[in-house]
Structures are given as structure tokens and as C-alpha cells.
Design an enzyme around this catalytic site. Structure first.
Site, PDB file in Angstrom:
ATOM      1  N   HIS A  85       0.951  -1.267  -0.115  1.00  0.00           N
ATOM      2  CA  HIS A  85       0.028  -0.018   0.052  1.00  0.00           C
ATOM      3  C   HIS A  85       0.893   1.179   0.101  1.00  0.00           C
ATOM      4  CE1 HIS A  85      -4.208   1.428   0.470  1.00  0.00           C
ATOM      5  NE2 HIS A  85      -3.550   2.528   0.847  1.00  0.00           N
TER       6      HIS A  85
ATOM      7  N   ASP B  49     -13.921   3.234   6.727  1.00  0.00           N
ATOM      8  CA  ASP B  49     -12.774   4.095   6.113  1.00  0.00           C
ATOM      9  C   ASP B  49     -13.304   4.368   4.834  1.00  0.00           C
ATOM     10  OD1 ASP B  49      -9.895   5.137   5.661  1.00  0.00           O
ATOM     11  OD2 ASP B  49      -9.835   3.317   3.974  1.00  0.00           O
TER      12      ASP B  49
ATOM     13  N   ARG C 115     -12.405  13.026   3.675  1.00  0.00           N
ATOM     14  CA  ARG C 115     -11.107  13.555   3.748  1.00  0.00           C
ATOM     15  C   ARG C 115     -10.674  14.102   2.385  1.00  0.00           C
ATOM     16  NH1 ARG C 115      -7.656   9.205   5.456  1.00  0.00           N
ATOM     17  NH2 ARG C 115      -6.128  10.684   5.609  1.00  0.00           N
TER      18      ARG C 115
ATOM     19  N   SER D 112      -6.389   4.586   8.202  1.00  0.00           N
ATOM     20  CA  SER D 112      -7.024   4.431   6.856  1.00  0.00           C
ATOM     21  C   SER D 112      -6.290   3.168   6.107  1.00  0.00           C
ATOM     22  CB  SER D 112      -6.972   5.726   5.981  1.00  0.00           C
ATOM     23  OG  SER D 112      -7.266   5.242   4.764  1.00  0.00           O
TER      24      SER D 112
ATOM     25  N   LYS E 155      -7.649  -1.044   6.329  1.00  0.00           N
ATOM     26  CA  LYS E 155      -7.800  -1.897   5.108  1.00  0.00           C
ATOM     27  C   LYS E 155      -6.973  -2.945   4.953  1.00  0.00           C
ATOM     28  CE  LYS E 155      -7.291   1.975   2.391  1.00  0.00           C
ATOM     29  NZ  LYS E 155      -7.778   3.254   2.593  1.00  0.00           N
TER      30      LYS E 155
END
Ligand code: URA
Length: 436
Positions: free
Chosen positions: A82, A161, A168, A183, A187
Site C-alpha cells: 500500500h 474507512d 477527507r 485508513s 484496510k
């Protein structure tokens, strides 16, 4: 408990309890707390921060706002990566099939554009038919059959999220260490990977501007992941200029395709080898990063990564003819090459400004849920350290509107700085954090 009291407590710089965080996260996910209160709370967190204990509790509430997958009946070991968000970051498009073709399942939940940074899901959606809205059952089925799956934020996995992320994006509340950590790690925890490589971007085109801030974020995320039994490593990488040459959804898909054909820009290719290599290393498929990188370079050269990419994209509904003929991907009607205004070395690129220019061209969102134009974007013909003579091609703008094109041209020229003396290309990988 009342949402307004929790907002006020954070506004006043006090620490929230696990119960208060749970009340707020679950209340927002369930639609009981409205967007305006959630926005105010996010802004209070941006301004006042969170302790490590609060950030961990917040992450776990978000992860448990939906299903938390256990994938072990499908695959003994699943890996994921990520990025904290950058400009021109199309790494997942290459790394997911590249790692999966080594028999290492990659199961990933990605996001849309966030603030000035682009999102993998928007890039993938520029391919006709590609389905990012997978149910948990479809996610698991894809992983079992193809060893690679990338889904958008679903109603089943970390739904809290999904809501905070979209909010956001348009309320200037992205730049917060605990909100980013929560966040990302919610996930990652929910989607069940055993090992996670975090690509933490540092610089003008990242949410963390200094190595110190990025390292603090990386360490927090590694700690949260290790705390729930996952193998986690973080790579701090430079985002003071876009990654690769292309910025814009379909243009980035084309660049990923070129890279999977063993071409593509050197900085992007190297980055993919490092991120993917770390995934192989964490999973024990290679004894060190150099060995892992060499294994991956081989699968770019022998077409295995490309074959896996085609299998993955078509399994999720993507149109193979667009992969085989990338010129049929969305294409903006106006294309203009801007030339170097002077002779010299490119000394700096304001990557955030470049990301914002893409949004104004129509390639990103200013409001929640807005449609985007996949064809618009920018191709850079030089990066920091590049030497150009006046009049040489500098960048090419792909636009859908002449007024926007003119505005983008000026903005992009203003985002670049020049030097008369030699400028060294900046290092790309800044630090690797394996344990905390
Ligand atoms: N990526 C995410 O998924 N969330 C953030 O907050 C930032 C980057």
C-alpha cells in the site's frame, strides 16, 4: 455519548477513549453521525493529532467496522502493498501481477484519488469493463482462481474507512499521521494479508514532507500491523517529483503496460522491483532483496508478469483489446507539447502542484463522488537532473478543454525550477524499515 462532545474533546487537545472512538467511527459508518460532524472531527484530529494508543484503537475500530477476512483456507500466505499516496504512482498495476506470477497470492483493497494524489482504483477504471466493486465472496474467489485481486473500498471490508476516505479527500483533512495510518492499516487488516509492504512517500508530492514525519508514520503502521500478527515492512521513497513520466489515469495505465513489457521509465521500474522484491522477501520466497529483485526482473523480461496482468485484468472484467492496443484507452482530444523555456538542468518539480493541475484538467475530484476524465494528464519528457536546451520537448499536456490546457501549461511551467549548473538526480529509495 454525543458526537459533538467527542469533537469538542479532540478540538481541545484531549485524548479520546477506546469507547469514544468506537462510538464515533461506528456512528459515522452507520450513517448516524452526519458528514459535517465527521468533517469537524477529522479537522480536529489533523490539528491536534492522536497518541499512539488512540491511533491504534482508531485503526482497529475501522478494521472491525466490517468483515475481517481470514484467507488461509484459500491461500496459505497472502501478500499486499500500500502506498501512502503520491503523484504518478501506478506501482500496484505492475507489482500485483509481478509478485503473483511467482506463485505468491496478492489480495489488495485500493483507494480512489485522495487530495492531490492519484488512486489505483481510478486508474484501473480507465480500462473498459474493469470491475472494482467486488463482494467479499468475489474477492476470495478471484484470489483462489487467479492469485491476484484488487478491489475498491467495499461495503463489507473496512466500510468506515470508505466513508472517511471520501470525506477527507474533499475537506482538506488528508494530511494527518493517525488518519493516514488508520485508513491504510484498517484496510490491510480487514483484507487479510499475512505480509504487507508499505510504500511511504516523502516530499512535496506526498502527505509527509520530511523523512522524519514519514519515518514516524511508517513506524506507527509497522507497529500496528505487527501488533495484530502481520509481517510488515515500510519503504520510504522520494516523492519530490512524479513517479515515472506519466501523470493521469489512462496515461499511467499505458506506462504500466510499457513497464510490464520490460520497458517504462527507469525510476518507476526500479521502484516496482524494490516494492515487489520486499513482498517476496517478507513471504520467504527470496533470502534477500537483491535476489528478489533479480527474480522479478526476470519475469518482466520473459513476459510472465505481462501474462499474469492480462489474466488478472480480464478476470475482473477488463477489456483485453485495450491492453493489447493501449492507444484505445481513453484519450483526451487536445494534446500539446510544451518546450523548455530555457537551457539548463531541471532542478525541482513541485509534485503536489502537478497533482493539483491534473485535478483541474478533470483527472481528479473536487467534490465527493464527482466523475473524472480518464484521458487527461501530463507526460514529462525530463525529470530532476535532466539537461535540456531551449525549445526541446519538456512535457506534453492531454486536455479536454482549451482554457484548461492554457491554465495547465502556465501552472506546470511555474511548478518547475531550473539551474545553470549540474543537478544530480535524487535517490529514490530513502530508507527501509523492517521492524520497530
Ligand atoms: N492511502 C490511504 O488508503 N489512506 C490515506 O489516508 C492515505 C493514503
Amino acid at each position: 455519548m454525543r458526537a459533538v462532545d467527542i469533537i469538542a474533546k479532540k478540538r481541545d487537545g484531549q485524548n479520546l477513549t477506546d469507547e469514544e472512538l468506537k462510538f464515533f467511527v461506528n456512528g459515522y459508518a452507520a450513517g448516524e453521525i452526519p458528514d459535517y460532524q465527521a468533517s469537524a472531527w477529522c479537522m480536529a484530529v489533523v490539528l491536534k493529532g492522536m497518541t499512539e494508543a488512540e491511533a491504534t484503537a482508531y485503526t482497529l475500530c475501522m478494521a472491525h467496522s466490517g468483515d475481517v477476512l481470514d484467507l488461509h483456507h484459500i491461500a496459505p500466505f497472502v501478500v499486499d502493498k500500500h502506498s501512502t499516496g503520491g503523484v504518478g504512482d501506478k506501482t500496484t498495476l505492475v507489482v500485483a501481477p509481478l509478485v503473483a506470477c511467482h506463485g505468491l497470492p496478492v489480495g489488495k483493497m485500493s483507494g480512489r484519488g485522495l487530495g492531490f494524489s492519484g488512486g489505483t482504483i481510478d486508474k484501473l477504471e480507465s480500462i473498459k469493463g474493469f470491475n472494482v466493486s467486488l463482494t467479499t465472496a468475489q474477492f476470495m474467489d478471484m484470489l483462489a482462481k487467479h492469485g491476484v485481486v484488487v478491489s475498491g473500498q467495499s461495503a463489507d471490508l473496512a466500510p468506515a474507512d470508505g466513508k472517511f476516505y471520501a470525506l477527507r479527500d474533499v475537506t482538506a483533512t488528508v494530511e494527518s499521521l493517525p488518519l493516514i495510518a488508520g485508513s491504510i492499516m484498517s484496510k490491510k487488516i480487514a483484507s487479510g494479508a499475512d505480509a504487507i509492504v508499505l510504500d511511504v512517500k516523502v516530499g512535496k508530492g506526498a502527505f509527509m514532507h520530511t523523512v522524519e514525519e514519514a519515518e514516524a508514520l511508517a513506524k506507527l503502521m509497522v507497529k500496528i500491523g505487527q501488533g495484530v500478527g502481520r509481517r510488515v515492512a515500510a519503504i520510504l521513497s522520494d516523492m519530490n517529483q512524479p513517479l515515472g513520466d506519466a501523470v493521469g489515469n489512462a496515461l499511467e495505465v499505458k506506462e504500466a503496460i510499457a513497464t510490464l513489457h520490460n520497458g517504462g521509465p527507469t525510476d518507476f521500474r526500479e521502484h516496482c522491483l524494490t516494492v515487489g522484491g520486499k513482498m517476496l522477501e517478507l513471504a520467504g520466497k527470496a533470502t534477500n532483496l537483491d535476489e528478489a529483485r533479480a527474480m522479478l526482473a526476470e519475469s518482466l523480461a520473459n513476459d510472465q508478469a505481462w501474462t499474469k496482468f492480462v489474466e488478472w485484468i480480464t478476470a475482473q472484467g477488463g477489456d483485453q483489446s485495450q491492453l493489447d492496443n493501449p492507444e484505445t484507452l481513453p484519450q483526451a482530444p487536445l494534446v500539446e507539447t510544451v518546450t523548455a523555456p530555457r537551457t539548463g538542468y531541471l532542478a525541482a518539480m513541485d509534485a503536489a502542484e502537478i497533482g493539483k493541475t491534473l485535478i483541474d484538467l478533470g483527472g481528479g475530484r473536487l467534490k465527493k463522488g464527482e466523475a473524472i476524465d480518464y484521458g487527461v494528464g501530463i507526460i514529462f519528457h525530463a525529470k530532476i537532473g535532466g539537461k535540456l536546451t531551449v525549445g526541446a520537448p519538456l512535457l506534453t499536456i492531454h486536455a479536454n478543454d482549451a482554457t484548461k490546457l492554457v491554465a495547465a501549461r502556465q501552472r506546470l511551467l511555474n511548478a518547475l525550477s531550473w539551474s545553470d549548473t549540474v543537478v544530480a538526480a535524487p535517490p529514490h529509495t530513502l530508507k527501509i524499515i523492517d521492524a520497530v
